[in-house]
Design a protein around this motif. Structure first.
Motif, PDB file in Angstrom:
ATOM      1  N   VAL A 140      -2.341   2.605   0.498  1.00 27.30           N
ATOM      2  CA  VAL A 140      -1.225   2.091  -0.297  1.00 27.30           C
ATOM      3  C   VAL A 140      -1.093   0.587  -0.093  1.00 27.30           C
ATOM      4  CG1 VAL A 140       1.255   2.221  -0.736  1.00 27.30           C
ATOM      5  CG2 VAL A 140      -0.018   4.297  -0.146  1.00 27.30           C
ATOM      6  N   GLU A 141      -1.105  -0.154  -1.186  1.00 23.03           N
ATOM      7  CA  GLU A 141      -0.975  -1.599  -1.109  1.00 23.03           C
ATOM      8  C   GLU A 141       0.428  -1.983  -0.649  1.00 23.03           C
ATOM      9  OE1 GLU A 141      -2.108  -5.527  -3.767  1.00 23.03           O
ATOM     10  OE2 GLU A 141      -1.890  -3.589  -4.756  1.00 23.03           O
ATOM     11  N   GLN A 142       0.501  -2.992   0.163  1.00 20.87           N
ATOM     12  CA  GLN A 142       1.779  -3.447   0.707  1.00 20.87           C
ATOM     13  C   GLN A 142       2.766  -3.757  -0.422  1.00 20.87           C
ATOM     14  OE1 GLN A 142       1.452  -6.997   3.114  1.00 20.87           O
ATOM     15  NE2 GLN A 142       3.299  -6.518   4.245  1.00 20.87           N
ATOM     16  N   GLY A 143       3.984  -3.226  -0.284  1.00 19.81           N
ATOM     17  CA  GLY A 143       5.033  -3.488  -1.262  1.00 19.81           C
ATOM     18  C   GLY A 143       4.943  -2.654  -2.525  1.00 19.81           C
ATOM     19  N   ALA A 144       3.999  -1.711  -2.587  1.00 17.21           N
ATOM     20  CA  ALA A 144       3.796  -0.939  -3.817  1.00 17.21           C
ATOM     21  C   ALA A 144       5.036  -0.154  -4.218  1.00 17.21           C
ATOM     22  CB  ALA A 144       2.606   0.005  -3.657  1.00 17.21           C
ATOM     23  N   GLY A 145       5.748   0.394  -3.246  1.00 16.01           N
ATOM     24  CA  GLY A 145       6.889   1.232  -3.565  1.00 16.01           C
ATOM     25  C   GLY A 145       8.236   0.587  -3.336  1.00 16.01           C
ATOM     26  N   MET A 180     -12.834  11.107   0.120  1.00 19.48           N
ATOM     27  CA  MET A 180     -12.680  10.079  -0.909  1.00 19.48           C
ATOM     28  C   MET A 180     -11.377   9.325  -0.699  1.00 19.48           C
ATOM     29  SD  MET A 180     -14.040  11.980  -4.385  1.00 19.48           S
ATOM     30  CE  MET A 180     -14.282  10.442  -5.269  1.00 19.48           C
ATOM     31  N   ARG A 181     -11.399   8.054  -1.055  1.00 18.00           N
ATOM     32  CA  ARG A 181     -10.239   7.195  -0.845  1.00 18.00           C
ATOM     33  C   ARG A 181      -9.493   6.985  -2.167  1.00 18.00           C
ATOM     34  NH1 ARG A 181     -11.141   1.816   1.781  1.00 18.00           N
ATOM     35  NH2 ARG A 181      -9.447   2.314   3.210  1.00 18.00           N
ATOM     36  N   VAL A 182      -8.202   7.298  -2.126  1.00 19.14           N
ATOM     37  CA  VAL A 182      -7.331   7.090  -3.280  1.00 19.14           C
ATOM     38  C   VAL A 182      -6.495   5.844  -3.022  1.00 19.14           C
ATOM     39  CG1 VAL A 182      -5.473   8.043  -4.689  1.00 19.14           C
ATOM     40  CG2 VAL A 182      -7.214   9.571  -3.729  1.00 19.14           C
ATOM     41  N   GLY A 183      -6.568   4.884  -3.913  1.00 14.89           N
ATOM     42  CA  GLY A 183      -5.808   3.646  -3.767  1.00 14.89           C
ATOM     43  C   GLY A 183      -4.570   3.668  -4.643  1.00 14.89           C
ATOM     44  N   ILE A 184      -3.438   3.244  -4.078  1.00 17.58           N
ATOM     45  CA  ILE A 184      -2.187   3.137  -4.816  1.00 17.58           C
ATOM     46  C   ILE A 184      -1.864   1.658  -4.965  1.00 17.58           C
ATOM     47  CG2 ILE A 184       0.224   3.833  -4.953  1.00 17.58           C
ATOM     48  CD1 ILE A 184      -1.838   6.157  -4.894  1.00 17.58           C
ATOM     49  N   ALA A 185      -1.949   1.174  -6.167  1.00 19.28           N
ATOM     50  CA  ALA A 185      -1.796  -0.263  -6.416  1.00 19.28           C
ATOM     51  C   ALA A 185      -0.331  -0.653  -6.555  1.00 19.28           C
ATOM     52  CB  ALA A 185      -2.563  -0.650  -7.679  1.00 19.28           C
ATOM     53  N   ARG A 186      -0.038  -1.870  -6.170  1.00 20.15           N
ATOM     54  CA  ARG A 186       1.272  -2.467  -6.453  1.00 20.15           C
ATOM     55  C   ARG A 186       1.241  -2.990  -7.887  1.00 20.15           C
ATOM     56  NH1 ARG A 186       2.804  -7.717  -6.152  1.00 20.15           N
ATOM     57  NH2 ARG A 186       0.956  -8.274  -4.931  1.00 20.15           N
ATOM     58  N   GLU A 187       2.184  -2.546  -8.703  1.00 14.37           N
ATOM     59  CA  GLU A 187       2.210  -2.959 -10.104  1.00 14.37           C
ATOM     60  C   GLU A 187       2.594  -4.433 -10.205  1.00 14.37           C
ATOM     61  OE1 GLU A 187       1.286  -0.942 -12.675  1.00 14.37           O
ATOM     62  OE2 GLU A 187       0.763   0.500 -11.092  1.00 14.37           O
ATOM     63  N   ARG A 188       1.856  -5.154 -11.013  1.00 13.20           N
ATOM     64  CA  ARG A 188       2.053  -6.598 -11.101  1.00 13.20           C
ATOM     65  C   ARG A 188       2.678  -7.069 -12.407  1.00 13.20           C
ATOM     66  NH1 ARG A 188      -1.501  -5.654  -7.253  1.00 13.20           N
ATOM     67  NH2 ARG A 188      -1.882  -7.215  -5.633  1.00 13.20           N
ATOM     68  N   LEU A 189       2.815  -6.187 -13.365  1.00 12.18           N
ATOM     69  CA  LEU A 189       3.419  -6.581 -14.629  1.00 12.18           C
ATOM     70  C   LEU A 189       4.909  -6.830 -14.422  1.00 12.18           C
ATOM     71  CD1 LEU A 189       2.841  -6.920 -17.697  1.00 12.18           C
ATOM     72  CD2 LEU A 189       3.673  -4.576 -17.967  1.00 12.18           C
ATOM     73  N   GLU A 190       5.381  -7.957 -14.917  1.00 11.18           N
ATOM     74  CA  GLU A 190       6.787  -8.310 -14.756  1.00 11.18           C
ATOM     75  C   GLU A 190       7.683  -7.229 -15.364  1.00 11.18           C
ATOM     76  OE1 GLU A 190       9.892 -11.972 -15.840  1.00 11.18           O
ATOM     77  OE2 GLU A 190       7.767 -12.087 -16.411  1.00 11.18           O
ATOM     78  N   GLY A 191       8.660  -6.799 -14.606  1.00 16.36           N
ATOM     79  CA  GLY A 191       9.593  -5.786 -15.076  1.00 16.36           C
ATOM     80  C   GLY A 191       9.213  -4.370 -14.706  1.00 16.36           C
ATOM     81  N   GLU A 192       7.974  -4.160 -14.278  1.00 17.98           N
ATOM     82  CA  GLU A 192       7.542  -2.810 -13.905  1.00 17.98           C
ATOM     83  C   GLU A 192       7.913  -2.526 -12.458  1.00 17.98           C
ATOM     84  OE1 GLU A 192       7.067   0.563 -13.819  1.00 17.98           O
ATOM     85  OE2 GLU A 192       6.134  -0.049 -15.713  1.00 17.98           O
ATOM     86  N   ARG A 193       8.743  -1.521 -12.234  1.00 23.80           N
ATOM     87  CA  ARG A 193       9.254  -1.214 -10.898  1.00 23.80           C
ATOM     88  C   ARG A 193       8.813   0.148 -10.387  1.00 23.80           C
ATOM     89  NH1 ARG A 193      15.441  -1.707 -11.791  1.00 23.80           N
ATOM     90  NH2 ARG A 193      15.536  -1.597  -9.509  1.00 23.80           N
ATOM     91  N   ARG A 194       8.047   0.868 -11.187  1.00 19.57           N
ATOM     92  CA  ARG A 194       7.586   2.187 -10.765  1.00 19.57           C
ATOM     93  C   ARG A 194       6.349   2.078  -9.882  1.00 19.57           C
ATOM     94  NH1 ARG A 194       7.034   4.711 -16.659  1.00 19.57           N
ATOM     95  NH2 ARG A 194       6.372   2.546 -16.977  1.00 19.57           N
ATOM     96  N   VAL A 195       6.007   3.192  -9.248  1.00 21.28           N
ATOM     97  CA  VAL A 195       4.829   3.257  -8.394  1.00 21.28           C
ATOM     98  C   VAL A 195       4.130   4.586  -8.661  1.00 21.28           C
ATOM     99  CG1 VAL A 195       6.082   4.287  -6.440  1.00 21.28           C
ATOM    100  CG2 VAL A 195       3.979   2.969  -6.017  1.00 21.28           C
ATOM    101  N   ALA A 196       2.817   4.604  -8.492  1.00 26.87           N
ATOM    102  CA  ALA A 196       2.019   5.780  -8.850  1.00 26.87           C
ATOM    103  C   ALA A 196       1.984   6.850  -7.773  1.00 26.87           C
ATOM    104  CB  ALA A 196       0.600   5.350  -9.205  1.00 26.87           C
ATOM    105  N   ALA A 197       2.587   6.604  -6.627  1.00 31.20           N
ATOM    106  CA  ALA A 197       2.652   7.620  -5.567  1.00 31.20           C
ATOM    107  C   ALA A 197       3.908   7.401  -4.748  1.00 31.20           C
ATOM    108  CB  ALA A 197       1.424   7.566  -4.667  1.00 31.20           C
ATOM    109  N   THR A 198       4.492   8.467  -4.296  1.00 32.37           N
ATOM    110  CA  THR A 198       5.628   8.415  -3.379  1.00 32.37           C
ATOM    111  C   THR A 198       5.167   8.995  -2.048  1.00 32.37           C
ATOM    112  OG1 THR A 198       6.381  10.632  -4.012  1.00 32.37           O
ATOM    113  CG2 THR A 198       7.229   8.754  -5.297  1.00 32.37           C
ATOM    114  N   PRO A 199       5.938   8.829  -0.979  1.00 33.86           N
ATOM    115  CA  PRO A 199       5.550   9.473   0.283  1.00 33.86           C
ATOM    116  C   PRO A 199       5.304  10.972   0.123  1.00 33.86           C
ATOM    117  CG  PRO A 199       7.247   7.855   0.702  1.00 33.86           C
ATOM    118  CD  PRO A 199       7.093   7.916  -0.784  1.00 33.86           C
ATOM    119  N   GLU A 200       6.082  11.625  -0.731  1.00 34.55           N
ATOM    120  CA  GLU A 200       5.894  13.059  -0.961  1.00 34.55           C
ATOM    121  C   GLU A 200       4.520  13.355  -1.551  1.00 34.55           C
ATOM    122  OE1 GLU A 200       7.680  16.689  -3.742  1.00 34.55           O
ATOM    123  OE2 GLU A 200       8.598  14.697  -3.800  1.00 34.55           O
TER     124      GLU A 200
END
Length: 412
Positions: free
Chosen positions: A35-40, A1-21
């Protein structure tokens, strides 16, 4: 199964739902991670670091090809419409305030897990995003206050004279409030706190604070939260708090009731009784505010005799420290996914109280009953929740009576 990590688009949101760890953790479960480009980027994780961890890069995340979408902020109906039927989402959902998205999730046949709904039990602590993000937010509140207060926090004894410690009052002794107490104590302030929950006095003292007793009956609710107070009781609480507020150099409010407007603890009259130069930080500003006049993301100068009090309305508090906030949040997400993964497949077991409690929508239904009731009230007979018959197997039963949460965790 494929897990997608989105780049957050809401202004001011700087967190990400996955780290390399956590990417390595997910891959170790037999899952593919995209992982979407620039997500982290905003949280200090480069695209290269994700690639090194084994993630597949994507210039734009093709949601129709993703089996599981991990996200930070609540999704919007347009994004939900791009998901394939049967997809799974894991992230914050703010169901009480995002009813349109909840309806879209149900109608699209998406199984959505809301981290706000994770049961507050020992086994689920590693998946409790409200707690992990409140920890960050409480710390940040104290830093915001210290930067604005025109004096030192600690006691300082010098040849030129003695500087007394600043007095910090914290209202709300949930995770955010306790972290604020601990941080202010480490900075050398004299800290006191109040909360209406029965266990809060011992918790405040354990962090080095002095508990302010108002001689009011405790007001505990399920899940470790405080229940909403009646109008008369709330007014009495404000009157009893007023002299303590007036004596504080710094007031930090962290009280929130999940799924409801933040309780009003402090009026403008109470703020104007404070000394000039005092600072008030309202962590609950985004959910209505504990302090009258607080504006999310803005400083308000409240005139007082001889000067002004600075009223700080916090916004995106956890996101303002994205590296550690993402570290904790991503681990919450990965641990919930791991709980549901069997041989490289996400197979949610709704007999598991953690899985069932976190489930917001599944198989075209809103499984979280309070949210379903809110939808029915807002939309009439088109509500998509239907209680199962008494003979239904556990996997189709309605889940957790825990109230929907959309704000910062803390006691009222």
């Amino acid at each position: 199964m494929r897990v997608g990590i989105a780049r957050e688009r809401l202004e001011g949101e700087r967190r990400v739902a996955a780290t390399p760890e956590t990417v390595r953790q997910l891959i170790g479960l037999g899952l593919e991670v995209v992982v979407e480009q620039g997500a982290g980027e905003a949280s200090g994780h480069s695209d290269a670091s994700y690639a090194e961890a084994g993630a597949q890069p994507a210039v734009d995340l093709d949601l129709a090809s993703i089996d599981v979408l991990a996200h930070v902020r609540p999704l919007d109906p347009v994004t939900v419409g791009r998901l394939r039927r049967g997809a799974i989402t894991v992230g914050l959902a703010s169901p009480a305030s995002e009813l349109a998205t909840v309806r879209a999730l149900a109608e699209a046949g998406v199984t959505a897990f809301a981290l706000e709904l994770v049961p507050r039990i020992s086994r689920a602590q590693s998946m409790d995003a409200l707690t992990s993000q409140a920890l960050i937010a409480g710390y940040r509140c104290v830093l915001e206050a210290a930067m604005r207060l025109p004096r030192l926090f600690p006691l300082s004894m010098t040849a030129a004279g003695t500087i007394p410690p600043a007095r910090v009052l914290v209202l709300g002794a949930g995770v955010a409030g306790l972290q604020a107490i601990a941080t202010a104590k480490r900075l050398g302030a004299r800290v006191s706190a109040n909360d209406v929950r029965a266990a809060s006095a011992d918790e405040v003292r354990s962090m080095g604070g002095t508990f302010v007793s108002l001689d009011l009956d405790a007001a505990d609710a399920s899940g470790g939260y405080a229940r909403e107070l009646g109008a008369d009781r709330a007014e009495l609480q404000r009157r009893l708090l007023a002299p303590h507020v007036a004596e504080a150099d710094v007031l930090i409010t962290t009280a929130a009731i999940p799924g409801r407007r933040a309780p009003r603890l402090v009026t403008t009259d109470m703020v104007t009784a404070m000394r000039p130069g005092s600072v008030v930080v309202d962590l609950a500003a985004e959910s209505g505010g504990n302090v009258e006049g607080a504006i999310p993301g803005a400083d308000v100068r409240v005139p007082v005799h001889g000067g002004a009090v600075t009223l700080v309305g916090m916004k995106d508090a956890a996101s303002s420290m994205p590296s550690d906030a993402s570290r904790l949040y991503a681990k919450n997400v990965a641990n919930l996914i791991e709980l549901m993964t069997v041989d490289g497949e996400l197979l949610p077991d709704f007999d598991d109280e953690v899985v069932a409690g976190a489930a917001l929508t599944h198989a075209g239904m809103v499984r979280h009953e309070p949210t379903a009731e809110a939808l029915a009230e807002a939309s009439g007979p088109r509500a998509v929740y239907m209680p199962p018959p008494a003979s239904a197997p556990p996997e189709t039963s309605a889940t957790s009576a825990q109230p929907p949460a959309s704000g910062t965790e803390g006691g009222a």
